[in-house]
Design a protein around this motif. Structure first.
Motif, short mmCIF file in Angstrom:
data_model
loop_
_atom_site.label_atom_id
_atom_site.label_comp_id
_atom_site.label_asym_id
_atom_site.label_seq_id
_atom_site.Cartn_x
_atom_site.Cartn_y
_atom_site.Cartn_z
N LEU A 62 -85.53 81.37 -21.32
CA LEU A 62 -84.45 82.57 -20.89
C LEU A 62 -84.52 84.12 -21.68
O LEU A 62 -84.14 83.39 -22.67
N VAL A 63 -84.18 84.65 -20.66
CA VAL A 63 -83.39 86.13 -21.79
C VAL A 63 -82.78 86.59 -20.60
O VAL A 63 -82.47 86.49 -19.76
N ASP A 64 -82.06 87.46 -21.21
CA ASP A 64 -81.58 88.69 -20.82
C ASP A 64 -81.59 90.21 -20.69
O ASP A 64 -81.10 91.09 -21.82
N LEU A 65 -82.42 90.79 -19.73
CA LEU A 65 -82.50 91.95 -20.04
C LEU A 65 -81.98 92.74 -19.29
O LEU A 65 -81.21 92.68 -17.62
N SER A 66 -81.88 93.78 -19.45
CA SER A 66 -80.39 94.78 -19.03
C SER A 66 -80.89 96.23 -19.07
O SER A 66 -82.28 96.89 -19.51
N THR A 67 -81.09 96.82 -17.98
CA THR A 67 -81.25 98.41 -17.61
C THR A 67 -79.98 99.55 -17.45
O THR A 67 -79.18 99.34 -17.43
N THR A 68 -79.53 100.21 -18.41
CA THR A 68 -79.39 101.86 -18.05
C THR A 68 -80.15 102.87 -17.79
O THR A 68 -81.50 102.62 -17.96
N LYS A 69 -79.44 104.34 -16.57
CA LYS A 69 -80.09 105.13 -15.97
C LYS A 69 -79.64 106.30 -16.57
O LYS A 69 -78.16 106.12 -16.26
N THR A 70 -79.77 107.00 -17.33
CA THR A 70 -79.04 108.29 -17.54
C THR A 70 -79.65 110.06 -16.78
O THR A 70 -81.45 109.59 -17.17
N ALA A 81 -85.81 121.22 -13.95
CA ALA A 81 -86.58 120.11 -14.27
C ALA A 81 -84.65 119.17 -15.38
O ALA A 81 -83.96 120.09 -15.79
N ILE A 82 -85.62 118.40 -15.34
CA ILE A 82 -84.32 117.62 -15.11
C ILE A 82 -85.17 116.29 -16.58
O ILE A 82 -86.93 115.63 -15.24
N ALA A 83 -84.30 115.61 -16.67
CA ALA A 83 -85.09 114.15 -17.23
C ALA A 83 -84.68 112.78 -17.31
O ALA A 83 -83.29 112.95 -17.58
N TYR A 84 -84.81 112.14 -16.64
CA TYR A 84 -84.42 110.64 -16.71
C TYR A 84 -84.51 109.95 -17.62
O TYR A 84 -85.83 109.57 -18.54
N THR A 85 -83.84 109.04 -18.25
CA THR A 85 -84.15 108.00 -19.40
C THR A 85 -83.12 107.16 -18.90
O THR A 85 -82.39 106.88 -18.91
N VAL A 86 -84.67 106.20 -19.06
CA VAL A 86 -84.08 105.10 -18.69
C VAL A 86 -84.20 104.13 -20.10
O VAL A 86 -85.26 103.88 -20.45
N ASN A 175 -77.02 92.01 -14.37
CA ASN A 175 -76.56 93.73 -15.34
C ASN A 175 -79.19 94.18 -14.90
O ASN A 175 -78.94 95.31 -16.07
N ASP A 176 -80.08 93.65 -14.44
CA ASP A 176 -80.74 94.32 -14.45
C ASP A 176 -80.56 95.77 -13.42
O ASP A 176 -81.81 96.48 -14.07
N SER A 177 -80.20 96.51 -12.64
CA SER A 177 -80.39 97.58 -12.09
C SER A 177 -79.37 98.11 -12.18
O SER A 177 -78.40 98.12 -13.50
N SER A 178 -79.68 99.42 -12.00
CA SER A 178 -78.60 100.46 -12.62
C SER A 178 -79.64 101.92 -12.39
O SER A 178 -79.68 101.55 -11.27
N SER A 179 -78.69 103.00 -12.37
CA SER A 179 -78.57 103.99 -11.35
C SER A 179 -77.94 105.78 -12.02
O SER A 179 -77.04 104.83 -12.72
N VAL A 180 -78.71 106.38 -11.17
CA VAL A 180 -77.82 107.85 -11.23
C VAL A 180 -78.09 108.87 -10.29
O VAL A 180 -78.69 108.57 -9.96
N ASP A 181 -77.77 109.22 -10.06
CA ASP A 181 -76.72 110.59 -9.67
C ASP A 181 -77.35 111.93 -9.38
O ASP A 181 -76.36 112.23 -10.89
#
Length: 195
Positions: A62-70, A81-86, A175-181
């Motif tokens: 078992l693992v617990d991966l999570s993502t965030t996005k800004t 120009a924009i830069a997404y950070t995952v 907590n795998d999903s993440s999004s940014v607008d």
């Protein structure tokens, strides 16, 4: 080889082995076994059937991966120009192996040069992360250009559970999903000069 000194009648000797479980063995059952043939001595053992023993371990799967996005600019101009950070993190308890994450510039933007990852390789749209030890965090930066004609639009860039693959089972997919607008700037400053 363990060279054991002489053992007196009704006495015993103990060997402690310190081992490290190999990466990539999640879910495996590993047996450590001693056979009668592994033991040699000067004397003859009248009962060799009790010279065999083993112990099994089952490697955690078992693992617990999570993502965030800004994003570095949530209100860019058209053509800006924009830069997404995952960010991807493994909370363990096992090491995550053969990890990949799919992400790209969303509709309304176009990929730009210079995207990079702190580990592995990014070939749009797949980030081949590799292995993530417990508590390890890595990041991906995706550079994009905002398309002309998107003024006042809200553009969403998201990651879903299906965008992540690995060898192990994820104990918490919430907590795998993440999004940014981003909302593309709709203001302009026109100046008319008449002579």
């Amino acid at each position: 080889t363990w060279t054991v000194p002489s053992i007196a009648l009704s006495s015993q000797a103990t060997l402690t082995l310190a081992c490290e479980v190999d990466a990539g063995t999640s879910g495996d059952v590993i047996k450590n076994e001693i056979l009668a043939a592994d033991i040699t001595m000067d004397q003859t053992d009248p009962n060799p059937t009790d010279n065999t023993d083993f112990v099994d371990i089952t490697v955690a799967n078992l693992v617990d991966l999570s993502t965030t996005k800004t994003v570095d600019n949530a209100t860019p101009d058209e053509g800006g120009a924009i830069a997404y950070t995952v960010t991807i993190t493994n909370a363990g308890p096992a090491t995550a192996t053969t990890v990949t994450l799919s992400d790209t510039c969303p509709a309304g933007t176009t990929a730009a040069a210079g995207s990079s990852a702190t580990q592995g390789a990014y070939a749009d749209p797949v980030w081949t992360v590799g292995s993530l030890a417990p508590a390890q965090t890595e990041t991906l930066t995706i550079n994009c250009t905002v398309d002309i004609g998107t003024s006042a639009q809200t553009i969403t860039n998201d990651i879903d559970t299906s965008d992540i693959t690995m060898d192990q089972d994820d104990s918490d997919q919430t907590n795998d999903s993440s999004s940014v607008d981003i909302t593309v700037n709709n203001e302009t400053d026109l100046e008319v000069l008449k002579t």
